[in-house]
Design a protein around this motif. Structure first.
Motif, mmCIF file in Angstrom:
data_model
loop_
_atom_site.group_PDB
_atom_site.id
_atom_site.type_symbol
_atom_site.label_atom_id
_atom_site.label_comp_id
_atom_site.label_asym_id
_atom_site.label_seq_id
_atom_site.Cartn_x
_atom_site.Cartn_y
_atom_site.Cartn_z
ATOM 1 N N ARG A 107 0.838 -1.203 0.000
ATOM 2 C CA ARG A 107 0.000 0.000 0.000
ATOM 3 C C ARG A 107 0.877 1.258 0.000
ATOM 4 O O ARG A 107 0.614 2.211 -0.732
ATOM 5 N N LEU A 108 1.938 1.249 0.793
ATOM 6 C CA LEU A 108 2.846 2.393 0.833
ATOM 7 C C LEU A 108 3.630 2.533 -0.470
ATOM 8 O O LEU A 108 3.850 3.630 -0.969
ATOM 9 N N VAL A 109 4.035 1.407 -1.032
ATOM 10 C CA VAL A 109 4.768 1.427 -2.302
ATOM 11 C C VAL A 109 3.880 1.940 -3.426
ATOM 12 O O VAL A 109 4.325 2.699 -4.293
ATOM 13 N N GLU A 110 2.620 1.545 -3.401
ATOM 14 C CA GLU A 110 1.688 2.008 -4.430
ATOM 15 C C GLU A 110 1.575 3.530 -4.408
ATOM 16 O O GLU A 110 1.553 4.176 -5.460
ATOM 17 N N THR A 111 1.546 4.109 -3.222
ATOM 18 C CA THR A 111 1.507 5.564 -3.113
ATOM 19 C C THR A 111 2.807 6.174 -3.641
ATOM 20 O O THR A 111 2.786 7.157 -4.387
ATOM 21 N N ALA A 112 3.935 5.577 -3.281
ATOM 22 C CA ALA A 112 5.231 6.090 -3.751
ATOM 23 C C ALA A 112 5.358 5.995 -5.267
ATOM 24 O O ALA A 112 6.015 6.831 -5.895
ATOM 25 N N GLN A 113 4.733 4.971 -5.862
ATOM 26 C CA GLN A 113 4.816 4.794 -7.320
ATOM 27 C C GLN A 113 4.218 5.982 -8.073
ATOM 28 O O GLN A 113 4.584 6.230 -9.216
ATOM 29 N N ARG A 114 3.322 6.721 -7.443
ATOM 30 C CA ARG A 114 2.762 7.922 -8.082
ATOM 31 C C ARG A 114 3.850 8.954 -8.345
ATOM 32 O O ARG A 114 3.673 9.862 -9.146
ATOM 33 N N PHE A 115 4.981 8.816 -7.647
ATOM 34 C CA PHE A 115 6.105 9.750 -7.779
ATOM 35 C C PHE A 115 7.358 9.034 -8.289
ATOM 36 O O PHE A 115 8.479 9.444 -7.999
ATOM 37 N N ALA A 116 7.162 7.966 -9.051
ATOM 38 C CA ALA A 116 8.291 7.140 -9.499
ATOM 39 C C ALA A 116 9.305 7.920 -10.340
ATOM 40 O O ALA A 116 10.479 7.559 -10.387
ATOM 41 N N GLY A 117 8.883 8.978 -10.988
ATOM 42 C CA GLY A 117 9.798 9.772 -11.796
ATOM 43 C C GLY A 117 10.663 10.725 -10.989
ATOM 44 O O GLY A 117 11.585 11.346 -11.530
ATOM 45 N N HIS A 118 10.397 10.851 -9.699
ATOM 46 C CA HIS A 118 11.176 11.761 -8.849
ATOM 47 C C HIS A 118 12.569 11.176 -8.619
ATOM 48 O O HIS A 118 12.714 9.970 -8.426
ATOM 49 N N PRO A 119 13.622 12.011 -8.634
ATOM 50 C CA PRO A 119 14.983 11.484 -8.460
ATOM 51 C C PRO A 119 15.235 10.799 -7.119
ATOM 52 O O PRO A 119 16.156 9.988 -7.005
ATOM 53 N N ASP A 120 14.429 11.081 -6.114
ATOM 54 C CA ASP A 120 14.615 10.438 -4.803
ATOM 55 C C ASP A 120 13.884 9.100 -4.681
ATOM 56 O O ASP A 120 14.028 8.412 -3.664
ATOM 57 N N HIS A 121 13.113 8.733 -5.681
ATOM 58 C CA HIS A 121 12.393 7.453 -5.638
ATOM 59 C C HIS A 121 13.406 6.323 -5.808
ATOM 60 O O HIS A 121 14.257 6.361 -6.691
#
Length: 157
Positions: A107-121
């Protein structure tokens, strides 16, 4: 009287280099993900005008995600204790804990995936389908599913 042995850091297996199974999750995996969420969701909240529903929703989501990260961190501390004492296959609360870890992480990873293009991902933040290799093998035998994310089919063409 029951005697309990408290495990030390030396008793706990090191985190996997490549995160592919939920049994490999450690509390150290949560901190960077928590910080990433706080930064990204904080940016969204600050972009909304003060006092608006959009600002409230963004701030509320940030608090909920932060609480989820804290809860997962606590669960992983418990998981490490069970790893250290060798109780991971015991039925009951340990298995309930084991089964909740990938759900909470995903669930947390799914939220982070919305920002997968960010250099800190981080590439480490990926969906985890199986708890261990035995679980992956069991599921494949039952479902005929070979889509294990590379866990069992790494060397097949």
């Amino acid at each position: 009287m029951t005697h309990h042995v408290t495990p030390t850091r030396d008793d706990i297996p090191a985190p996997a280099v490549v995160l592919g199974l939920s049994d490999d999750l450690r509390p150290a995996d949560v901190g960077p993900l928590r910080g990433f969420h706080a930064a990204r969701l904080g940016e969204i909240a600050r972009a909304q005008p003060e006092g608006t529903d959009a600002r409230w929703a963004a701030e509320h989501l940030a608090r909920a995600i932060d609480a989820d990260c804290r809860d997962l961190d606590d669960a992983l501390v418990s998981w490490e204790v069970n790893l250290a004492v060798g109780d991971i296959d015991r039925a009951g609360p340990v298995q309930t804990l084991r089964q909740s870890l990938p759900t909470d992480w995903n669930r947390l990873v799914e939220t982070a995936q919305r920002f997968a293009g960010h250099p800190d991902h981080l590439p480490r933040w990926r969906h985890l389908r199986y708890s261990c290799a035995e679980h992956a093998e069991f599921v494949e035998q039952r479902t005929g599913d070979a889509s294990d994310g590379g866990i069992l089919h790494q060397n097949e063409a």
